[in-house]
Design a protein around this motif. Structure first.
Motif, PDB file in Angstrom:
ATOM      1  N   HIS A 129       0.835  -1.204   0.000  1.00  0.00           N
ATOM      2  CA  HIS A 129       0.000   0.000   0.000  1.00  0.00           C
ATOM      3  C   HIS A 129       0.870   1.255   0.000  1.00  0.00           C
ATOM      4  O   HIS A 129       0.601   2.210  -0.728  1.00  0.00           O
ATOM      5  N   VAL A 130       1.904   1.247   0.833  1.00  0.00           N
ATOM      6  CA  VAL A 130       2.811   2.394   0.904  1.00  0.00           C
ATOM      7  C   VAL A 130       3.528   2.591  -0.426  1.00  0.00           C
ATOM      8  O   VAL A 130       3.650   3.710  -0.930  1.00  0.00           O
ATOM      9  N   ALA A 131       4.009   1.479  -1.011  1.00  0.00           N
ATOM     10  CA  ALA A 131       4.701   1.562  -2.304  1.00  0.00           C
ATOM     11  C   ALA A 131       3.782   2.138  -3.374  1.00  0.00           C
ATOM     12  O   ALA A 131       4.214   2.929  -4.227  1.00  0.00           O
ATOM     13  N   GLY A 132       2.500   1.759  -3.345  1.00  0.00           N
ATOM     14  CA  GLY A 132       1.540   2.288  -4.312  1.00  0.00           C
ATOM     15  C   GLY A 132       1.393   3.784  -4.192  1.00  0.00           C
ATOM     16  O   GLY A 132       1.278   4.508  -5.206  1.00  0.00           O
ATOM     17  N   ILE A 133       1.401   4.305  -2.974  1.00  0.00           N
ATOM     18  CA  ILE A 133       1.298   5.757  -2.754  1.00  0.00           C
ATOM     19  C   ILE A 133       2.542   6.463  -3.293  1.00  0.00           C
ATOM     20  O   ILE A 133       2.458   7.491  -3.969  1.00  0.00           O
ATOM     21  N   LEU A 134       3.708   5.898  -3.019  1.00  0.00           N
ATOM     22  CA  LEU A 134       4.958   6.516  -3.455  1.00  0.00           C
ATOM     23  C   LEU A 134       5.091   6.554  -4.978  1.00  0.00           C
ATOM     24  O   LEU A 134       5.855   7.356  -5.514  1.00  0.00           O
ATOM     25  N   GLN A 135       4.350   5.695  -5.676  1.00  0.00           N
ATOM     26  CA  GLN A 135       4.467   5.621  -7.138  1.00  0.00           C
ATOM     27  C   GLN A 135       3.285   6.250  -7.875  1.00  0.00           C
ATOM     28  O   GLN A 135       3.248   6.214  -9.100  1.00  0.00           O
ATOM     29  N   ASN A 136       2.343   6.824  -7.139  1.00  0.00           N
ATOM     30  CA  ASN A 136       1.128   7.349  -7.770  1.00  0.00           C
ATOM     31  C   ASN A 136       1.271   8.846  -8.032  1.00  0.00           C
ATOM     32  O   ASN A 136       1.320   9.651  -7.093  1.00  0.00           O
ATOM     33  N   SER A 137       1.300   9.229  -9.308  1.00  0.00           N
ATOM     34  CA  SER A 137       1.508  10.639  -9.673  1.00  0.00           C
ATOM     35  C   SER A 137       0.297  11.515  -9.380  1.00  0.00           C
ATOM     36  O   SER A 137       0.379  12.736  -9.518  1.00  0.00           O
ATOM     37  N   VAL A 138      -0.815  10.925  -8.965  1.00  0.00           N
ATOM     38  CA  VAL A 138      -1.999  11.733  -8.668  1.00  0.00           C
ATOM     39  C   VAL A 138      -1.701  12.722  -7.551  1.00  0.00           C
ATOM     40  O   VAL A 138      -2.309  13.800  -7.484  1.00  0.00           O
ATOM     41  N   TYR A 139      -0.730  12.407  -6.678  1.00  0.00           N
ATOM     42  CA  TYR A 139      -0.421  13.299  -5.557  1.00  0.00           C
ATOM     43  C   TYR A 139       0.292  14.573  -6.006  1.00  0.00           C
ATOM     44  O   TYR A 139       0.440  15.496  -5.218  1.00  0.00           O
ATOM     45  N   THR A 140       0.718  14.628  -7.263  1.00  0.00           N
ATOM     46  CA  THR A 140       1.285  15.857  -7.824  1.00  0.00           C
ATOM     47  C   THR A 140       0.245  16.629  -8.624  1.00  0.00           C
ATOM     48  O   THR A 140       0.568  17.638  -9.254  1.00  0.00           O
ATOM     49  N   GLY A 141      -0.990  16.134  -8.627  1.00  0.00           N
ATOM     50  CA  GLY A 141      -2.046  16.792  -9.390  1.00  0.00           C
ATOM     51  C   GLY A 141      -2.116  16.328 -10.828  1.00  0.00           C
ATOM     52  O   GLY A 141      -2.942  16.812 -11.600  1.00  0.00           O
ATOM     53  N   HIS A 142      -1.239  15.362 -11.191  1.00  0.00           N
ATOM     54  CA  HIS A 142      -1.237  14.833 -12.562  1.00  0.00           C
ATOM     55  C   HIS A 142      -1.937  13.479 -12.564  1.00  0.00           C
ATOM     56  O   HIS A 142      -1.510  12.559 -11.861  1.00  0.00           O
ATOM     57  N   THR A 143      -2.989  13.341 -13.316  1.00  0.00           N
ATOM     58  CA  THR A 143      -3.705  12.067 -13.392  1.00  0.00           C
ATOM     59  C   THR A 143      -3.744  11.568 -14.827  1.00  0.00           C
ATOM     60  O   THR A 143      -3.867  12.356 -15.767  1.00  0.00           O
ATOM     61  N   THR A 144      -3.620  10.258 -14.971  1.00  0.00           N
ATOM     62  CA  THR A 144      -3.725   9.624 -16.279  1.00  0.00           C
ATOM     63  C   THR A 144      -4.867   8.628 -16.220  1.00  0.00           C
ATOM     64  O   THR A 144      -4.821   7.661 -15.450  1.00  0.00           O
ATOM     65  N   LEU A 145      -5.896   8.872 -17.009  1.00  0.00           N
ATOM     66  CA  LEU A 145      -7.072   8.014 -17.030  1.00  0.00           C
ATOM     67  C   LEU A 145      -7.154   7.284 -18.363  1.00  0.00           C
ATOM     68  O   LEU A 145      -6.443   7.622 -19.317  1.00  0.00           O
TER      69      LEU A 145
END
Length: 551
Positions: free
Chosen positions: A237-253
């Motif tokens: 779960h922690v690794a998923g957070i560290l690799q998710n660019s959504v936290y920079t405001g950038h989302t890819t759908l």
């Protein structure tokens, strides 16, 4: 007309979700089938189970799958599987179901199941088309309607995929919300409490040097932070957070789609067709923090256990954890704390020598942490002051990465190759239409072609925007020099050391001209930006010298 008098039967019902309207559908299906059984003087078996979407189940008179798509393989429908098992036990002779679509939307699975049931003398009655699987005249009709049900499922899937894509263009979030966010009116919004936890996770990873499992332990056991939807914290779960660019405001759908819902095939959407959105209201961390986490994840080193031939686990428990190693054997150095009545000493020594003896490594290479730290500080002062060397390394990198390439030629070559690959799509289709290849081969070839097209388009886009990439590279260099100048040598930690050092080697050897005694030699392998300093030189030599030599 089939005579079902005194025939022992059961019912099978299925709905694809657990919503209220689907619950009504189950009631309608079961009541309708029970009425049919009673009207035909059938005996309903007492066996059965109601399997719910949340993995719970309860005894039931009949077999009910709640929240399972008919396009899924039957092995995922638990009530269905129990029904097949019970049929082999002779608990009933007929299965009543509302329609072919309720029984399943996968033609291959359905026909195999019907054949298996027939071998047990068990038939299936499809109420909507008034067909019985043990009646030879009805089999063709059942297969026809099964094919129609599968095609309907595929068409419905395509429609849903299209709707999701349109919603994604409007910023509508299709899946579950990531940790740190809630969903309001279909869109992500920042959860203020979880936002602080996300920031803490990045800080623990980058500033404290914690691993993902240790962070999960802190959140779960020490701070008692609740997970999303009450779940437990794990390293993944922690690794998923560290690799998710959504936290920079950038989302890819719209990154993947189901290419065949009936076979469960998922294909990657070409990057050019993915939907990328930037929304500053979703930002929790800076771009730089996210990039540093990615760099850190890729560079965390591993040391070699020479006896077992395996890499040892990453650690940041001590100042020089996973940095210092024995150059004589390549193994890691272990820390030992020695306490006396007056003081406490910290030592590092070769792990392989200590565990396996001289057979693996002849040298202990003992190092006092205090002496090692003072030496490292002095080496840092020299490294920081050597601005000419930094400029030299940067120019070598710049030349190796960019100035040696003719990007106009590369763009032309990539575009030519792109045309060739796009023509292969037409060739692939003709091979299928002439039945030279089957559907499976066509799908595999088509997927490979799409991936190659995406790769070439990505290359063309990069080459066309190379000046912007070079500009960003200059910015990275300036940030590196700035962070180097801001180092507090009196407060060094493992994280800071690993940002600028890829390794510290300790070796015992005889040095010509330095007497007969072997000496212990220390050496730092510096990290310049994200590259090992020696690799910069080696890559440059390989590109401009070795690769140009006649073969």
């Amino acid at each position: 007309m089939v005579n079902f008098t005194n025939n022992k039967c059961t019912i099978y019902c299925r709905v694809s979700s657990d919503r209220d309207e689907q619950a009504n559908s189950i009631n309608n299906q079961t009541s309708g089938l029970i009425d049919y059984a009673e009207q035909n003087n059938m005996i309903i078996a007492d066996s059965g189970v109601f399997c719910r979407r949340n993995q719970e189940s309860e005894p039931f008179r009949g077999y009910i799958d709640e929240g399972f798509s008919g396009a899924q393989s039957a092995k995922y429908r638990r009530a269905f599987q129990q029904m097949i098992f019970d049929s082999k036990m002779g608990l009933f002779k007929t299965i009543l179901t509302k329609s072919v679509a309720r029984f399943g939307r996968n033609v291959k699975d359905m026909l195999i199941t019907i054949d298996e049931l027939e071998k047990q003398g068990v038939g299936v009655w499809f109420e909507d088309i008034k067909a019985y699987s043990l009646n030879g005249a009805d089999k063709i009709r059942i297969q026809l309607f099964a094919t129609l049900a599968e095609e309907e499922s595929r068409a419905k899937s395509d429609s849903i995929q299209w709707a999701k894509k349109q919603a994604a263009r409007k910023g509508i979030w299709a899946g579950r919300e990531p940790y740190g966010y809630n969903i309001e009116k279909g869109k992500l919004v920042v959860d203020e409490y979880e936002k602080n936890i996300v920031i803490m996770i990045f800080d623990l990873y980058l500033k404290k040097g914690y691993g993902v499992s240790k962070i999960a332990k802190v959140l779960e056991a020490e701070l008692k932070v609740p997970g999303k939807r009450g779940g437990r914290w794990t390293g993944s779960h922690v690794a998923g957070i560290l690799q998710n660019s959504v936290y920079t405001g950038h989302t890819t759908l719209h990154r993947t789609r189901k290419s065949n819902i009936n076979l469960g095939l998922i294909e990657k959407i070409p990057e050019s067709d993915q939907i990328k959105l930037d929304d500053e209201s979703l930002r929790i961390i800076t771009d730089e923090t996210f990039e540093l986490a990615e760099i850190e994840r890729n560079k965390r080193p591993k040391m070699k256990d020479c006896e077992k031939g395996i890499d040892t686990r990453y650690s940041n428990a001590h100042l020089f954890s996973n940095l210092i190693y024995c150059s004589n054997c390549g193994g890691s150095m272990r820390k030992k704390v020695q306490k006396t009545t007056r003081t406490t000493h910290h030592y590092y020594y070769c792990r392989n020598h200590e565990i396996y003896g001289n057979d693996i490594c002849k040298y202990r290479n003992l190092q006092r942490e205090e002496d090692l730290l003072e030496w490292v500080k002095e080496e840092f002062r020299t490294f920081i002051a050597d601005t000419d060397d930094h400029e030299f390394n940067f120019n070598l990198l710049l030349e190796t990465k960019y100035e040696s390439e003719d990007f106009d030629t590369l763009i032309k070559e990539a575009k030519t190759k792109l045309l060739e690959v796009e023509n292969e799509k037409e060739v692939n289709f003709r091979l299928l239409s002439k039945q030279i290849i089957d559907d499976e081969d066509f799908g595999a070839r088509n997927t490979a072609i799409k991936l190659e097209i995406e790769k070439l388009k990505s290359e063309i886009n990069r080459y066309s925007n190379i000046n912007k990439e070079i500009e960003l590279f200059h910015t990275e260099y300036k940030n590196f020099i700035k962070s180097l100048s801001e180092i507090n040598l009196d407060n060094l930690d493992n994280m800071t050391l690993r940002k600028f050092i890829s390794g510290i080697s300790i070796a015992t050897m005889w040095i010509p001209g330095e007497g007969d005694e072997e000496q212990t030699i220390r050496s730092i392998h510096w990290r310049f930006m994200e590259w090992d300093q020696l690799d910069i030189i080696n890559d440059h030599v390989k590109k401009f010298v070795l690769d140009k030599q006649p073969k």
